[in-house]
Design a protein around this motif. Structure first.
Motif, short mmCIF file in Angstrom:
data_model
loop_
_atom_site.label_atom_id
_atom_site.label_comp_id
_atom_site.label_asym_id
_atom_site.label_seq_id
_atom_site.Cartn_x
_atom_site.Cartn_y
_atom_site.Cartn_z
N GLN A 65 0.80 -1.23 0.00
CA GLN A 65 0.00 0.00 0.00
C GLN A 65 0.83 1.28 0.00
O GLN A 65 0.33 2.34 -0.34
N TYR A 66 2.10 1.21 0.39
CA TYR A 66 2.94 2.40 0.30
C TYR A 66 4.31 2.07 -0.31
O TYR A 66 5.30 2.74 -0.03
N GLN A 67 4.34 1.06 -1.16
CA GLN A 67 5.59 0.73 -1.86
C GLN A 67 5.82 1.72 -2.99
O GLN A 67 4.99 1.86 -3.89
N THR A 68 6.93 2.40 -2.96
CA THR A 68 7.27 3.37 -4.00
C THR A 68 8.11 2.70 -5.08
O THR A 68 8.50 1.53 -4.96
N LEU A 69 8.41 3.45 -6.13
CA LEU A 69 9.24 2.90 -7.20
C LEU A 69 10.63 2.54 -6.70
O LEU A 69 11.23 1.56 -7.15
N GLY A 70 11.16 3.34 -5.76
CA GLY A 70 12.46 3.02 -5.20
C GLY A 70 12.46 1.70 -4.46
O GLY A 70 13.38 0.88 -4.59
N LEU A 71 11.42 1.45 -3.67
CA LEU A 71 11.30 0.17 -2.96
C LEU A 71 11.08 -0.99 -3.94
O LEU A 71 11.62 -2.08 -3.75
N TYR A 72 10.28 -0.74 -4.97
CA TYR A 72 10.01 -1.78 -5.96
C TYR A 72 11.30 -2.17 -6.68
O TYR A 72 11.54 -3.36 -6.93
N MET A 73 12.12 -1.18 -7.01
CA MET A 73 13.40 -1.47 -7.66
C MET A 73 14.31 -2.28 -6.74
O MET A 73 14.94 -3.25 -7.17
N TYR A 74 14.36 -1.89 -5.47
CA TYR A 74 15.20 -2.62 -4.51
C TYR A 74 14.70 -4.06 -4.33
O TYR A 74 15.48 -5.00 -4.23
N GLU A 75 13.38 -4.22 -4.30
CA GLU A 75 12.81 -5.57 -4.13
C GLU A 75 13.15 -6.46 -5.30
O GLU A 75 13.51 -7.64 -5.12
N GLN A 76 13.06 -5.91 -6.52
CA GLN A 76 13.36 -6.71 -7.71
C GLN A 76 14.84 -7.07 -7.79
O GLN A 76 15.20 -8.19 -8.14
N GLY A 77 15.72 -6.09 -7.44
CA GLY A 77 17.14 -6.33 -7.60
C GLY A 77 17.77 -7.12 -6.47
O GLY A 77 18.57 -8.04 -6.71
N TRP A 78 17.41 -6.80 -5.22
CA TRP A 78 18.07 -7.42 -4.08
C TRP A 78 17.15 -8.33 -3.27
O TRP A 78 17.60 -8.98 -2.35
N GLY A 79 15.87 -8.35 -3.62
CA GLY A 79 14.95 -9.29 -2.99
C GLY A 79 14.73 -10.51 -3.87
O GLY A 79 14.81 -11.65 -3.40
N PHE A 80 14.47 -10.26 -5.17
CA PHE A 80 14.26 -11.35 -6.12
C PHE A 80 15.49 -11.60 -7.00
O PHE A 80 15.45 -12.48 -7.87
N PHE A 81 16.55 -10.81 -6.85
CA PHE A 81 17.85 -10.98 -7.52
C PHE A 81 17.79 -10.73 -9.02
O PHE A 81 18.67 -11.16 -9.75
N HIS A 82 16.77 -9.98 -9.51
CA HIS A 82 16.66 -9.69 -10.94
C HIS A 82 17.31 -8.32 -11.22
O HIS A 82 16.64 -7.29 -11.25
#
Length: 308
Positions: free
Chosen positions: A255-272
Motif C-alpha cells: 500500500q505504500y511501496q514506492t518505485l524506489g522500494l520496488y526497484m530494490y525488491e526486484q534487484g536485491w529481494g528477487f535478484f533480478h
C-alpha cells in the motif's frame, strides 16, 4: 631577447586558453566515473537478463525487461503510490515552507535561532526520524492514536490502511524537508527589492496583498526550483517507506511501496538485476518528463504574462 620572450608569451597565452578546462576537469572526471558511466551501464544491463547470484552470465532480452515491467501489476501500484505520496508530501511541505519563510522575513526576536532550528530536521538521520515516527504512528501505543482517542476518534492502523500509511510516510517527508525549503524561500524573499514593498505600502496595500502581488511574483523562480527538486525527491523516495515498517514490499498489500522500494525488491529481494536496471531507467525518464512538463507550464505562463 625578443626570441626568448616570444615563446614565453606564447606559452602564457596557451595556458590562459587551457587553464579553465584544467580547473573544471576534476569535476567532469568524477562525474564521468560516478555519474555518466553508471547511468549508461544501467541502460546496458536493462537489456539483459542478469541475476544477482551470477552477474557474469548475461542473456540478451532486448526490451523484454521493460515489457515484463509494464505487465506487472505491482509496478503500477508502486507508480501510483509514488504519485500519491509525492503529492501528499510535496504540496503541504511547500505551502508550509512558504508560510514559515514569510514569518521569518519579518524582524522577529531570535530570528537566527529559529532559522537554525528549522534545519535540525533536515540534519537528522533518515533512519532515526523514521523510527521515531513509526513509534508515534503505532496502532496500539502510538502518541498520534492517543491524541485521536482524546478527541473521540477510533484508533487508526497507520501501517495497514492504504490512505493512513501513505499519510504517515508523507508526514515524515514533510517534517524533514519543510525547514530546508523555508530557508530557500527566505533567501529568495530577501533578494526582492525593498522598494517594491515601500511602493505597495504607499499605495495602501495590506501585508496580505503585498504577499500575493509582490512576494509571490518575486519568488516564482525559487518556487519553480523547489517544486522541481521536491518532485525529483518524491520520485526517488526510498528511506522513509523502507524503514517505516522495515519491509521492502511497502506493507502487506504494497500500500505504500514506492518505485524506489520496488526497484530494490526486484534487484536485491528477487535478484533480478536486469529488471531493477529497467526500473531505474523508467524512474529516470519519469523524472525527465515531470521536469519537462513543469518547465513547459512555467514557459507558457511567462509568455502569457508577457502578452505573447
Amino acid at each position: 631577447m625578443t626570441l626568448t620572450a616570444a615563446p614565453a608569451g606564447t606559452a602564457r597565452r596557451a595556458w590562459r586558453a587551457v587553464s579553465p578546462y584544467a580547473y573544471i576537469a576534476p569535476f567532469f572526471t568524477l562525474f564521468a566515473a560516478f555519474g555518466l558511466f553508471p547511468l549508461l551501464y544501467t541502460a546496458f544491463v536493462s537489456l539483459y537478463r542478469v541475476e544477482l547470484q551470477t552477474p557474469g552470465d548475461m542473456e540478451w532480452r532486448g526490451l523484454g525487461n521493460y515489457a515484463a515491467l509494464f505487465t506487472d501489476e505491482f509496478f503500477w501500484i508502486s507508480l501510483r503510490n509514488t504519485f500519491t505520496i509525492g503529492v501528499i508530501s510535496t504540496v503541504p511541505q511547500l505551502v508550509m515552507a512558504l508560510a514559515l519563510a514569510h514569518l521569518l522575513n519579518y524582524k522577529l526576536r531570535g530570528r537566527t535561532f529559529f532559522r537554525t532550528a528549522m534545519l535540525l530536521p533536515y540534519a537528522t538521520s533518515v533512519a532515526a526520524a523514521t523510527l521515531v515516527f513509526a513509534q508515534l504512528f503505532g496502532r496500539d501505543f502510538g502518541l498520534v492514536n492517543y491524541a485521536l482517542g482524546l478527541a473521540g476518534v477510533d484508533p487508526v492502523d497507520w501501517q495497514t490502511n492504504t490512505v493512513a500509511s501513505q499519510i504517515a510516510v508523507s508526514t515524515i517527508v514533510i517534517w524533514r524537508w519543510t525547514g530546508y525549503n523555508a530557508l530557500i524561500y527566505l533567501a529568495g524573499m530577501q533578494s526582492i527589492p525593498s522598494e517594491l514593498y515601500e511602493a505597495a505600502e504607499m499605495d495602501g496595500a495590506s501585508r496580505w496583498r503585498q504577499f500575493f502581488h509582490v512576494t509571490l511574483p518575486g519568488l516564482r523562480p525559487t518556487i519553480v526550483f523547489t517544486a522541481v527538486v521536491s518532485t525529483i525527491g518524491a520520485t526517488q523516495l526510498f528511506g522513509e517507506p523502507l524503514l517505516f515498517e522495515g519491509s521492502v514490499s511497502g506493507g502487506i498489500s504494497h500500500q505504500y511501496q514506492t518505485l524506489g522500494l520496488y526497484m530494490y525488491e526486484q534487484g536485491w529481494g528477487f535478484f533480478h538485476l536486469g529488471r531493477a536496471a529497467a526500473i531505474a531507467w523508467v524512474m529516470f525518464l519519469l523524472i525527465l518528463v515531470l521536469v519537462g512538463v513543469n518547465a513547459l507550464i512555467v514557459r507558457r505562463r511567462s509568455l502569457k504574462e508577457a502578452g505573447r
